[in-house]
Design an enzyme around this catalytic site. Structure first.
Site, short mmCIF file in Angstrom:
data_model
loop_
_atom_site.label_atom_id
_atom_site.label_comp_id
_atom_site.label_asym_id
_atom_site.label_seq_id
_atom_site.Cartn_x
_atom_site.Cartn_y
_atom_site.Cartn_z
N ASP B 332 36.10 50.03 37.63
CA ASP B 332 35.93 48.65 38.08
C ASP B 332 36.37 48.46 39.51
O ASP B 332 37.11 49.25 40.07
CB ASP B 332 36.76 47.72 37.20
CG ASP B 332 38.24 48.11 37.20
OD1 ASP B 332 38.52 49.34 37.14
OD2 ASP B 332 39.11 47.23 37.29
N GLU B 333 35.86 47.39 40.07
CA GLU B 333 36.35 46.85 41.34
C GLU B 333 36.42 47.87 42.47
O GLU B 333 37.34 47.85 43.29
CB GLU B 333 37.74 46.21 41.14
CG GLU B 333 37.70 45.05 40.17
CD GLU B 333 39.07 44.39 39.97
OE1 GLU B 333 39.10 43.17 39.80
OE2 GLU B 333 40.08 45.10 39.97
N ASN B 334 35.47 48.78 42.49
CA ASN B 334 35.39 49.67 43.63
C ASN B 334 34.48 49.04 44.65
O ASN B 334 33.27 48.96 44.47
CB ASN B 334 34.83 51.03 43.19
CG ASN B 334 34.44 51.88 44.38
OD1 ASN B 334 35.00 51.73 45.47
ND2 ASN B 334 33.45 52.74 44.19
#
Lengths: 692, 692
Positions: B332-334
């Protein structure tokens, strides 16, 4: 009214110079001088460490910061301390000359110097510096909107080198988190020896890789893994605490013999005429883990070479887990019944010219000394091991007293005179649930004894013992704390620090502060009361708990068989503690009133009495939906009935005649209900007896 | 008055037949029928187990007995259950057809049949039988002097096979005892998947024997040993719970890159004209463990073969610790910032014809699939991993919603339609500190969607997520419980079980019962309030905490930087919880009053208002000796000021004009004090707006 008092007090704190009497340090330091002024705590507060300490000081100082900010809500900016001289300009400077050893006789002294803008700790070792940080945390003051340290100088060191707490993890297993939070509690009051009772009739608690039968058959699945033990030793070491393990032999042997019946002393009688021989054989050889409390016969066989072979193997596996120099082998309460009735053992005694069972036990114990020496360890045992041929290298743990029909601490003096190092536990049996004063007034150094200086030096100190027959992981903290803090003061502070009133005042604050370490002595009371009340809101149950104490000594568990090791310890008696708070308060109120019958003093007494009348009414209502409240009603009613009469008496109104009044009073002396007693009985009696 | 109500209620309980509405079961069973009569609990109560279960049922049934006797105070005579058919005539008979597997899709059903003198549990697996025992514990009833089970028949099974709770042990490290007590809580409400978030920017928490740098450099000494992890997996398995570990990659990479900067994506720019070249090189290559909360750029380099080599080695060490079939790789959230600015990575994208960072991440993730497959594991990831070339074997964890600018649960439907198995967490983010209703009304199965039956079957269930940026081991339980019990009901019970009032009533009792497992959500509130009040006795602070809630969403930690990971979480906002109890009660009182202006209804409202006026006065006094109370005073004063006016209004007395009244109301809507908000604001507004 209460609030006004608080308000005035607060105003004094914030404006006037603090006095020594206002400080809540425990143990009280050897030397302290206060000066004017204060050091204000801000989020810029930082720590710097210099010198040549063990790196445990880094974690110790980091923990100090977290406790300080958790308590004060300051967003202290310094995170983790990981190296020397990280913040040369920090407000708190800690300097240690060298790395401390986790051993007896280590230098634990420190100097703490607080000025208006700088705090300096100087200590020979990091262990001393850790003590200084605990003192500093106890010095935190506040006014209405900030926290500060008073300008002061402290120079401090312990009176005794052995300041111990024993926890029994055998009767009721105490998981690692229980042990660790209590190590934190110990460190907070500068105790330095954790004696871990790991084996008893009720269980073997050490993971054994080479002898897995011990945990498979004798632990009920409740044991410490070797990694857990190592983590406890590390945790203790990080806090300056030495761990002394105990493997209790040759008595208290039910658990060991459950796994290895072949080294037991019980007679294998193959000549009986009844029963099938094979059956008889199996039956006699079997032992089982004990579920009751008490002294039991299962005892290792000192005449059997296999006994020593196994013990040697056990020690080879256990000793490396504990880097400390001392190993406790128990040795207590071996009654030798199975020895007497075993012809093979009797023969062995004759052959080795051992006159009695004491000499036989000495023979046994002496075999353990080289097994321990091989691992660099000194043997320690309960006072029963001190017989005429016992090695002078052994440390004698003095525990018997009036309860056991002996003069208190006699074995301590005998040991010191006999050339043994020795530690006192008689007087510090906190599982007896006695009031704190009973322990605080006992000094490890006997008064008026004819000990020489050399003999006195053999008295290493003292140790509080927390046997766990009647405590669970949920309640044990409330049996250890806060009383053990007062015992810690006895071990650390000057022998002249004996003022009971000061101790009680400081102990109340220390008790509250110990909560920040995760100790549960206060909060689990609330949780257990919720269960007893069946989650009904009411102050009545709390009020009753504040005047009741659990039955003292070992009278609660009648015959040791009323409570099995798996019986519930969530009862009202488990909620109540020694030093019941309202009993202490009521006693003061009654004393004041009887000294001087002012209106104010009368009101103070009447407030208690009225509270108890109200309490009884509320409890009755509560009990309609709470079966666990039912057993408390008779005691509550007795207190209420007498309170009503005493209210009449102190207002000079007509009440019952004297004989009836004494009848009510004696009902308040009952020990028949819910395993508790009314701790206000003595004060009530004073009121009943008084001529008003 | 309160007590009379209790009294009447208790009388009803003890004499009349109990109704379904009086039961406090959660999750509510699929089928339940009540009949007349009851099974009385006595100390002779015993359990017998038959069939062919896994032996976890022995420990499970023993634990059941201890919880039952701890709660009821009965000295139940049965100790440890260790084998099949130990007590053939026992009152509770448990029969399991076969050993349960700790996996999805296992048969967890059970039948529970309670008659007046016998209780029977029939289950295919021991896991089902464990659920039955939890239901049985929730069925304990009492009258004034005994405990009993109502005669009833229950047949029960879960609606979803994935009923998960995630705990983030990376942001704030959560020691093993925190994890274990929460596993007990999960089991009590029949949850079966523990998702353990073990690695994030703020720390690597897994002991690595072959790559010790990870814990040496990126854990601050706070990590789970491999033995501890195994003990958690065993503890979970004993409770029918599957453990799914998470290693979050390629983003959230600060901790990994602190130990292995060489696999980071940050550009190493050697062509700068400023600075010394050597210095510049070192500086660019260094990462550090993150102390703030938020989304950060450190990201693994997907173009570097060493990245995959190291991940493969990590997984080879981690996978064997977790026997379960699922492995969560985060994903996530890369944001790919460091990818965009790294020419080498841009080149790699071109070479491999990866159109954008999504495709590049897919490339990365696909490399992990065989590494996991080698260990028999299926890959799971947050919804970002679902890109067009992602393997259909991957499980998609749906988490985004309105907060992230997406329709709630959209990825769940997309995944199901796209052929992926999927789990819903959007709607179950308990770290947002929203009211329980917000979660309870979210169903993992989307309503009005056009999913086929096959697609619906791909929706495995849901998972509550407890991120730990703003919780400590001391406060995390109060963020998980009791709300997660209501979420568990959503995952287990029939979709028609949606009555909010019933849920709230049952949740209050369940919350109280969860305490017996050692959960601290209730008792730590009391301990923290003691610290805030500086150990002064007063109900005022408690009263304020019962109308305040911590700032919701992620608004408390402004910019993610106000709280470092070591900032204090002992503040008033940490004490307050969602669903503030007096806010719920006041809301009811106001609704009733506005519906019907009876004297009784008016008194109910006035009681609250008077309480808050008194509270403010008391808090002011308290604050004189409690700096941590100071920040709460403005909010307390606002509530008190408005309460005084509303008291005038409801008694038809002259108060302030409307405009001033609205002014006071808006002060009660402040979020500027102590990181909390007044949860009674909406009810207050109703009263202000009402024409009386």
């Amino acid at each position: 009214m209460k609030y006004i008092v608080i308000f005035l007090f607060a105003s004094i704190v914030s404006s006037a110079q603090i006095t020594k009497e206002q400080l809540n340090i425990m143990p009280w330091p050897q030397n302290i001088t206060l000066s004017e002024g204060s050091f204000l705590l801000t989020k810029n507060f930082k720590v710097n460490i210099t010198g040549a300490p063990n790196e445990r000081i880094f974690q110790g100082a980091t923990n100090f910061l977290r406790r300080l900010d958790g308590r004060t809500g300051q967003f202290i900016q310094q995170g983790f301390i990981t190296a020397l001289n990280e913040v040369p300009n920090a407000q708190l400077q800690i300097n240690c000359v060298r790395a401390g050893k986790i051993d007896l006789y280590e230098d634990e002294s420190y100097m703490l110097d607080i000025t208006a803008n700088k705090i300096t700790i100087n200590a020979t070792t990091d262990v001393g510096a850790l003590h200084a940080l605990e003192t500093l945390l106890q010095l935190v003051q506040n006014n209405n909107n900030s926290f500060y340290f008073p300008v002061s100088k402290i120079s401090d060191f312990p009176r005794f080198t052995w300041r111990g707490l024993m926890i029994d993890g055998a009767r009721h297993f105490m998981p690692i988190d229980v042990i660790k939070r209590n190590l934190d509690g110990m460190a907070a009051v500068k105790m330095n020896v954790f004696h871990w009772h790991l084996v008893d009739d009720q269980g073997w608690r050490i993971e054994m890789k080479k002898h897995p039968k011990l945990i498979q058959m004798a632990s009920d699945g409740n044991y410490y893994t070797q990694e857990e033990i190592k983590s406890v030793v590390k945790y203790a070491s990080d806090r300056g605490i030495l761990v002394v393990p105990e493997l209790d032999v040759p008595g208290h042997g039910s658990a060991i013999l459950t796994a290895y019946p072949e080294i037991g002393s019980k007679v294998v009688n193959l000549n009986l005429n009844t029963g099938e021989k094979g059956q008889q054989f199996t039956q006699v050889l079997s032992y089982s883990v004990e579920r009751n409390a008490g002294i039991f016969t299962p005892t290792l066989d000192p005449s059997n070479p296999k006994t020593y072979q196994l013990l040697n193997e056990f020690l080879d596996e256990i000793c490396p887990l504990f880097p400390g120099k001392y190993f406790h082998i128990g040795g207590d309460e071996n009654e030798g019944k199975d020895w007497d009735s075993n012809p093979k053992i009797q023969e062995f005694k004759k052959k080795h010219q051992l006159a009695n069972n004491h000499e036989l036990q000495t023979y046994f114990t002496m075999q353990l000394i080289p097994m321990l020496k091989k691992h660099g360890k000194v043997l320690m045992g309960w006072e029963e091991i001190m017989t005429k041929n016992m090695s002078k290298d052994a440390i004698i743990h003095s525990w018997k007293g009036a309860n056991e029909g002996k003069p208190a601490g006699k074995s301590l003096v005998d040991a010191a005179k006999g050339g043994y190092k020795t530690v006192l536990s008689n007087g510090y049996y906190i599982d007896l649930v006695l009031g704190v004063e009973e322990h605080y007034t006992v000094d490890p150094m006997p008064k008026n004894s004819s000990l020489t200086d050399e003999e006195k030096r053999r008295i290493l100190g003292g140790e509080a013992t927390m046997w766990s027959e009647l405590v669970s992981p949920e309640t044990i903290d409330s049996r250890i704390w806060p009383r053990t803090a007062a015992i810690a003061e006895r071990f650390w502070s000057n022998e002249n620090v004996t003022d009971i009133k000061s101790m009680r005042k400081r102990l109340n604050v220390i008790s509250f502060r110990l909560e920040e370490l995760g100790l549960t002595h206060l909060k689990n009371k609330e949780r257990l009361l919720r269960n007893i009340s069946n989650n009904q809101k009411s102050d009545a149950l709390l009020d009753l708990s504040n005047v009741c104490e659990p039955l003292k000594g070992y009278t609660r568990n009648k015959g040791g068989t009323e409570y099995q090791m798996y019986s519930p310890l969530t009862l009202f008696a488990d909620v109540c503690t020694p030093d019941a708070s309202d009993a202490v308060g009521f006693n003061e109120a009654v004393t004041n009133y009887l000294n001087s019958k002012t209106n104010e003093n009368q009101i103070a007494v009447a407030n208690y009495l009225n509270k108890w009348v109200r309490m009884d009414k509320d409890l009755l209502v509560l009990s309609n939906n709470a079966p666990l409240v039912q057993p408390l009603l008779p005691l509550s009613k007795s207190l209420s009935d007498l309170s009503e009469q005493l209210l009449l008496k102190i207002s000079n109104k007509q009440g019952l005649d004297d004989s009836s009044l004494y009848g009510l009073l004696e009902k308040c002396n009952s020990k028949d209900y819910a395993d508790v007693e009314l701790a206000v009985y003595n004060s009530l009696r004073k009121l009943v007896q008084a001529k008003l």
